[in-house]
Design a protein around this motif. Structure first.
Motif, PDB file in Angstrom:
ATOM      1  N   THR A  17      -0.833   8.862  28.077  1.00 38.54           N
ATOM      2  CA  THR A  17      -2.016   9.542  28.603  1.00 38.54           C
ATOM      3  C   THR A  17      -3.224   8.614  28.522  1.00 38.54           C
ATOM      4  OG1 THR A  17      -2.493  10.477  26.427  1.00 38.54           O
ATOM      5  CG2 THR A  17      -1.235  11.853  27.937  1.00 38.54           C
ATOM      6  N   HIS A  18      -4.183   8.870  29.400  1.00 35.55           N
ATOM      7  CA  HIS A  18      -5.387   8.044  29.447  1.00 35.55           C
ATOM      8  C   HIS A  18      -6.615   8.933  29.367  1.00 35.55           C
ATOM      9  CE1 HIS A  18      -2.966   4.581  30.811  1.00 35.55           C
ATOM     10  NE2 HIS A  18      -2.265   5.493  31.436  1.00 35.55           N
ATOM     11  N   ARG A  19      -7.703   8.315  28.969  1.00 37.80           N
ATOM     12  CA  ARG A  19      -8.983   9.008  28.805  1.00 37.80           C
ATOM     13  C   ARG A  19      -9.306   9.918  30.002  1.00 37.80           C
ATOM     14  NH1 ARG A  19     -14.308   8.361  26.817  1.00 37.80           N
ATOM     15  NH2 ARG A  19     -13.576   6.958  25.200  1.00 37.80           N
ATOM     16  N   ALA A  20      -9.662  11.155  29.689  1.00 37.65           N
ATOM     17  CA  ALA A  20      -9.970  12.123  30.743  1.00 37.65           C
ATOM     18  C   ALA A  20     -11.462  12.079  31.064  1.00 37.65           C
ATOM     19  CB  ALA A  20      -9.560  13.526  30.300  1.00 37.65           C
ATOM     20  N   GLY A  21     -11.827  11.317  32.083  1.00 37.11           N
ATOM     21  CA  GLY A  21     -13.228  11.229  32.479  1.00 37.11           C
ATOM     22  C   GLY A  21     -13.393  11.407  33.971  1.00 37.11           C
ATOM     23  N   TYR A  22     -14.516  10.898  34.493  1.00 35.99           N
ATOM     24  CA  TYR A  22     -14.853  11.097  35.902  1.00 35.99           C
ATOM     25  C   TYR A  22     -13.789  10.541  36.846  1.00 35.99           C
ATOM     26  CZ  TYR A  22     -17.099  10.185  40.390  1.00 35.99           C
ATOM     27  OH  TYR A  22     -17.372  10.093  41.724  1.00 35.99           O
ATOM     28  N   ALA A  23     -13.340   9.303  36.598  1.00 37.33           N
ATOM     29  CA  ALA A  23     -12.425   8.655  37.550  1.00 37.33           C
ATOM     30  C   ALA A  23     -11.150   9.469  37.725  1.00 37.33           C
ATOM     31  CB  ALA A  23     -12.097   7.236  37.079  1.00 37.33           C
ATOM     32  N   ARG A  24     -10.573   9.941  36.623  1.00 38.11           N
ATOM     33  CA  ARG A  24      -9.329  10.705  36.737  1.00 38.11           C
ATOM     34  C   ARG A  24      -9.582  12.126  37.224  1.00 38.11           C
ATOM     35  NH1 ARG A  24      -8.494   7.291  32.524  1.00 38.11           N
ATOM     36  NH2 ARG A  24      -7.106   5.617  33.176  1.00 38.11           N
ATOM     37  N   ALA A  25     -10.766  12.671  36.888  1.00 37.68           N
ATOM     38  CA  ALA A  25     -11.122  13.989  37.433  1.00 37.68           C
ATOM     39  C   ALA A  25     -11.207  13.891  38.955  1.00 37.68           C
ATOM     40  CB  ALA A  25     -12.449  14.466  36.845  1.00 37.68           C
ATOM     41  N   LEU A  26     -11.702  12.749  39.440  1.00 39.01           N
ATOM     42  CA  LEU A  26     -11.823  12.533  40.886  1.00 39.01           C
ATOM     43  C   LEU A  26     -10.438  12.552  41.537  1.00 39.01           C
ATOM     44  CD1 LEU A  26     -13.960  11.899  43.062  1.00 39.01           C
ATOM     45  CD2 LEU A  26     -13.532   9.475  42.650  1.00 39.01           C
TER      46      LEU A  26
END
Lengths: 273, 315
Positions: A17-26
């Motif tokens: 898993t990777h950090r859940a931030g803007y890029a992945r929310a996009l």
């Protein structure tokens, strides 16, 4: 980044898993938007109106001045914007309201607890759809109008006024999308959000600008659509008529995206999901 | 591990969760029990950072939920099986959730397989039965291979196979050292799954204890005896120091003070016919009912007592 070892719920390999931030929310929002048929139905109708209306109503040009003609041609390409923008608004609104009306919001905000990142991702997706519709629609309309945009009525990208009409129109599409997505967060209701946008875009300006009241006229003058026309206005403004200058028009237009977006951000962070 | 300290949630004048403190430990299954409206779901929403506590705090693996970098690998939650867009397919729903953590499509297919949804993965979630919706919610909870799983009423709408599957899944997850936190209002279900129970009523923690300990402390002890010679057996039991209560059926008596083994011996010594002998002292449902009855009595008792009212008035 964290990695788990193969266990009871991982037959075989580890789950990375990777950090859940803007890029992945996009990325997540893009999957959500494109996997609903309603998104593509709205895009289809928007393009149909975008291209169809100018083809039906644009006549042979009567202008002889190429500078005037280029601006008129660009306006002709964006003839259907009043209607198309409503569909863009519906698309933008559904991106946020559907979260609350379906209960998906609970999944969305547990997966990405940074609520600001989720809203920013949704606003980005809404803007990209709006720009996509505007650019594809404009290019297709240009070809569809064909000979009607020839001679004195040809497009001329060296014409600053014409380029301004294009740029302000594109800004208007983005503003409408962001405004709708933000209102959706504030109202959490599809019907309420769409009604508000229709009122601001189609109903209120006509009423507010015609009643004999300075306050109503001013409110009418700062409606997003009216501000957008003010931003590309080249005619002198009659003294006594309430109408924004081009600079003020552009500023007010952009404010219609920025202020609701900031309000939605604040409300989203403060309220329970 | 989930740790709640003084956790409180008020909606206007109504207090849904009232200064609740508890810890959910890894390696065991913890059941979260209480009637509908007791505050179970509100507590779970606060754990997930969806609702902000009015006071107090709750942490997940030592951090407030909002501070988790990859929340889906810390805690997987099923809180509302219907919280899915009805017009999106199950697989695309899971892909959208997975994308927030960069979780691969391969893992999406794994959890679909794990929950038995592979064949219906392309169907719209809105057409799912309640049981399939629960499975989809559990699939989503398992996506990040989380250290904690938290399921709100997971067996709601599941068929008997599904209930058994959830029970085995919860046991397996706990045996692998994970923290398992399940809410339910079905006592028999919790009794078969949980090692520890936390009981909430009207927003307050009523009990927080290992299951066996809780049952022993609160269950009405008793042995249910069915015998065609019930009358004679009752006499013999009373003579041995037991207390006998008649039950609905004339061949049945309920005995307290003497255990089942001893009753069997008394029956044999008196040559009495014993049809059934059932130890009723291990039922969580009994213990729970007993506890909540005490609570109700206590609450009902206070305002009617004249001295108490006078004391309240003078304060």
């Amino acid at each position: 980044m964290s990695a788990a070892t193969p266990t009871d719920t991982t037959p075989g390999t580890e789950v990375v898993t990777h950090r859940a931030g803007y890029a992945r929310a996009l990325r997540s929002e893009w999957i959500k938007a494109r996997t609903l048929r309603s998104t593509w139905i709205l895009v289809g109708f928007a393009l149909l109106a975008f291209i169809g209306l100018p083809v039906l109503v644009t006549g042979e040009t009567t202008v002889t001045d190429p500078a005037e003609g280029a601006v008129a041609a660009m306006h002709a390409i964006f003839t259907a914007s009043d209607f198309v923008l409503i569909l863009v608004a519906v698309l933008g609104a559904l991106l946020t309201t559907s979260e609350f009306t379906t209960g998906m919001a609970r999944n969305t905000f547990t997966a990405t607890p940074k609520r600001g990142a989720v809203l920013a991702a949704k606003a980005t997706i809404a803007s990209l759809f709006a720009l996509g519709i505007a650019v594809v629609g404009a290019v297709a309309t240009f070809f569809a109008l064909g000979d009607k945009l020839s001679g004195a009525a040809s497009l001329d990208f060296g014409n600053a006024e014409m380029v301004k009409v294009l740029v302000v129109s594109l800004i208007g599409y983005v503003v409408t999308a962001v405004l709708a997505a933000s209102l959706g967060v504030l109202l959490r209701s599809s019907v309420g959000t769409i009604f508000t946008i229709v009122a601001m875009q189609l109903i209120l300006p006509g009423i507010l600008l015609s009643v004999p009241s300075d306050i109503a006229n001013w409110v009418g003058a700062i409606m997003p659509g009216v501000a957008a026309s003010a931003a590309v206005n080249t005619e002198p403004i009659d003294p006594g008529t309430i109408f924004l200058t081009p600079g003020a028009g552009l500023a007010v237009l952009i404010a219609w995206a920025v202020l609701p977006f900031l309000a939605a951000m604040a409300v989203l962070k403060a309220r329970d999901i | 591990m989930i740790e709640a300290r003084d956790l409180t949630k008020r909606y206007g004048s109504k207090t849904a969760v009232d200064h609740v403190t508890f810890t959910v430990q890894p390696g065991i299954v913890t059941g979260f029990l209480g009637p509908n409206g007791a505050g179970k779901s509100t507590t779970m929403r606060m754990i997930l950072g969806l609702d902000k506590p009015t006071a107090g705090q709750v942490t997940v693996n030592g951090k407030p939920y909002a501070k988790l970098v990859t929340p889906l690998s810390e805690i997987g939650a099923l809180i509302d099986a219907k919280g899915v867009h009805p017009r999106r397919s199950a697989r695309q729903h899971l892909r959208a959730v997975a994308a927030t953590h960069g979780i691969s499509d391969k893992r999406v297919d794994e959890v679909l397989d794990l929950t038995g949804l592979t064949e219906v993965a392309k169907r719209k979630a809105g057409n799912f039965s309640l049981g399939m919706g629960q499975r989809l919610g559990i699939a989503g909870a398992l996506l990040g291979d989380p250290k904690i799983v938290m399921f709100d009423e997971p067996v709601n709408g599941l068929d008997p196979d599904g209930v058994l599957w959830v029970r085995q899944l919860a046991r397996r997850l706990a045996e692998n050292g994970r923290t398992v936190f399940l809410s339910s209002h079905l006592m028999s279900e919790v009794q078969q799954t949980a090692d520890h129970v936390i009981i909430i009523g009207r927003g307050k923690i009523l009990a927080d204890a290992p299951l066996q300990e809780f049952v022993r402390a609160h269950a009405r002890e008793g042995v249910l005896v069915t015998s065609p010679d019930a009358g004679g057996l009752a006499e013999a039991v009373k003579a041995a120091g037991g207390t006998v209560q008649a039950v609905d059926h004339r061949e049945r008596i309920s005995v307290t003070g003497i255990d089942a083994r001893e009753i069997g011996r008394i029956a044999r010594d008196n040559s009495l016919w014993l049809a059934e002998l059932r130890d009723e002292s291990t039922s969580l449902e009994d213990a729970y009912m007993h506890l909540t009855a005490e609570e109700t009595e206590y609450r009902a008792g206070v305002p009617t007592g004249k001295t108490d009212t006078a004391k309240e008035a003078s304060q």
